[in-house]
Motif scaffolding. Structure first.
Motif, short mmCIF file in Angstrom:
data_model
loop_
_atom_site.label_atom_id
_atom_site.label_comp_id
_atom_site.label_asym_id
_atom_site.label_seq_id
_atom_site.Cartn_x
_atom_site.Cartn_y
_atom_site.Cartn_z
N PHE A 17 0.87 -1.17 0.00
CA PHE A 17 0.00 0.00 0.00
C PHE A 17 0.91 1.22 0.00
N ASN A 18 0.80 2.01 -1.05
CA ASN A 18 1.66 3.19 -1.23
C ASN A 18 3.14 2.83 -1.09
N GLY A 19 3.50 1.67 -1.62
CA GLY A 19 4.88 1.24 -1.64
C GLY A 19 5.39 0.58 -0.37
N VAL A 20 4.54 0.50 0.66
CA VAL A 20 4.93 -0.15 1.92
C VAL A 20 4.34 -1.55 1.95
N SER A 21 5.14 -2.51 2.37
CA SER A 21 4.70 -3.91 2.40
C SER A 21 3.87 -4.20 3.65
N TYR A 22 2.77 -4.91 3.46
CA TYR A 22 1.88 -5.34 4.54
C TYR A 22 1.59 -6.83 4.36
N THR A 23 1.08 -7.45 5.41
CA THR A 23 0.67 -8.85 5.36
C THR A 23 -0.78 -8.94 5.81
N GLY A 24 -1.55 -9.75 5.11
CA GLY A 24 -2.94 -10.02 5.47
C GLY A 24 -3.23 -11.47 5.14
N TYR A 25 -4.50 -11.81 5.11
CA TYR A 25 -4.90 -13.18 4.81
C TYR A 25 -5.65 -13.21 3.49
N VAL A 30 -9.14 -5.88 1.29
CA VAL A 30 -7.96 -5.02 1.42
C VAL A 30 -8.17 -4.05 2.58
N ALA A 31 -9.38 -3.51 2.72
CA ALA A 31 -9.67 -2.57 3.81
C ALA A 31 -9.44 -3.21 5.17
N CYS A 32 -9.93 -4.42 5.36
CA CYS A 32 -9.76 -5.11 6.65
C CYS A 32 -8.30 -5.44 6.91
N ALA A 33 -7.58 -5.87 5.88
CA ALA A 33 -6.16 -6.19 6.05
C ALA A 33 -5.37 -4.95 6.44
N PHE A 35 -6.61 -2.15 7.88
CA PHE A 35 -7.05 -1.70 9.21
C PHE A 35 -6.43 -2.57 10.30
N ALA A 36 -6.38 -3.89 10.08
CA ALA A 36 -5.78 -4.79 11.06
C ALA A 36 -4.28 -4.54 11.21
N SER A 37 -3.67 -3.95 10.18
CA SER A 37 -2.24 -3.63 10.22
C SER A 37 -1.99 -2.23 10.77
N GLY A 38 -3.05 -1.54 11.17
CA GLY A 38 -2.90 -0.21 11.76
C GLY A 38 -3.05 0.94 10.79
N MET A 39 -3.43 0.66 9.55
CA MET A 39 -3.59 1.71 8.54
C MET A 39 -5.07 2.03 8.38
N ALA A 40 -5.48 3.21 8.82
CA ALA A 40 -6.87 3.62 8.70
C ALA A 40 -7.05 4.74 7.67
N HIS A 41 -5.99 5.48 7.35
CA HIS A 41 -6.05 6.60 6.41
C HIS A 41 -5.73 6.07 5.02
N LEU A 42 -6.76 5.96 4.17
CA LEU A 42 -6.57 5.40 2.83
C LEU A 42 -6.43 6.46 1.75
N ARG A 43 -7.02 7.61 1.95
CA ARG A 43 -6.96 8.69 0.96
C ARG A 43 -7.33 10.00 1.62
N ASP A 44 -7.23 11.09 0.87
CA ASP A 44 -7.70 12.40 1.32
C ASP A 44 -8.90 12.80 0.49
N SER A 45 -9.86 13.49 1.12
CA SER A 45 -11.04 13.93 0.38
C SER A 45 -10.61 14.96 -0.66
N PRO A 46 -11.24 14.94 -1.84
CA PRO A 46 -10.81 15.84 -2.92
C PRO A 46 -11.05 17.32 -2.64
N GLN A 78 -12.53 -5.41 -2.38
CA GLN A 78 -11.44 -6.07 -3.09
C GLN A 78 -10.84 -7.18 -2.23
N PRO A 79 -11.01 -8.45 -2.63
CA PRO A 79 -10.39 -9.55 -1.88
C PRO A 79 -8.86 -9.48 -1.99
N LEU A 80 -8.21 -9.78 -0.92
CA LEU A 80 -6.76 -9.76 -0.88
C LEU A 80 -6.18 -11.00 -1.54
#
Length: 94
Positions: A17-25, A30-33, A35-46, A78-80
């Motif tokens: 995500f944005n070039g940083v590696s994460y692990t999920g199942y 993708v959203a749950c993976a 969030f479980a990794s501590g990432m809640a900020h996905l984008r900025d409002s336009p 989006q399924p991971l």
């Protein structure tokens, strides 16, 4: 913290995500993976440039839109899978 007792999960997979590696199942959204990794900020409002993330988690609100392998999709729908490349829509399209 992830629930572990009595839960059948897919295999652990790596994605970026944005070039940083994460692990999920595999199979979880993708959203749950993220969030479980501590990432809640996905984008900025336009308009107001305020942080946006998961809200409805069923694809209706479009708050969690991201680029996935060059396509704009709700992260909650989006399924991971292994090697998925995800980036914020505030970034230019990959």
């Amino acid at each position: 913290m992830r629930i572990t007792k009595g839960v059948a999960r897919g295999e652990p997979v790596s994605f970026t995500f944005n070039g940083v590696s994460y692990t999920g199942y595999a199979g979880e959204s993708v959203a749950c993976a993220l969030f479980a990794s501590g990432m809640a900020h996905l984008r900025d409002s336009p308009r107001s440039h305020q942080p946006r993330g998961m809200f409805c988690l069923m694809g209706s609100c479009q708050e969690c839109l991201v680029w996935v392998n060059g396509r704009k999709v709700p992260a909650c729908q989006q399924p991971l899978v292994a090697s998925l490349q995800v980036s914020s829509i505030s970034n230019e399209a990959p």
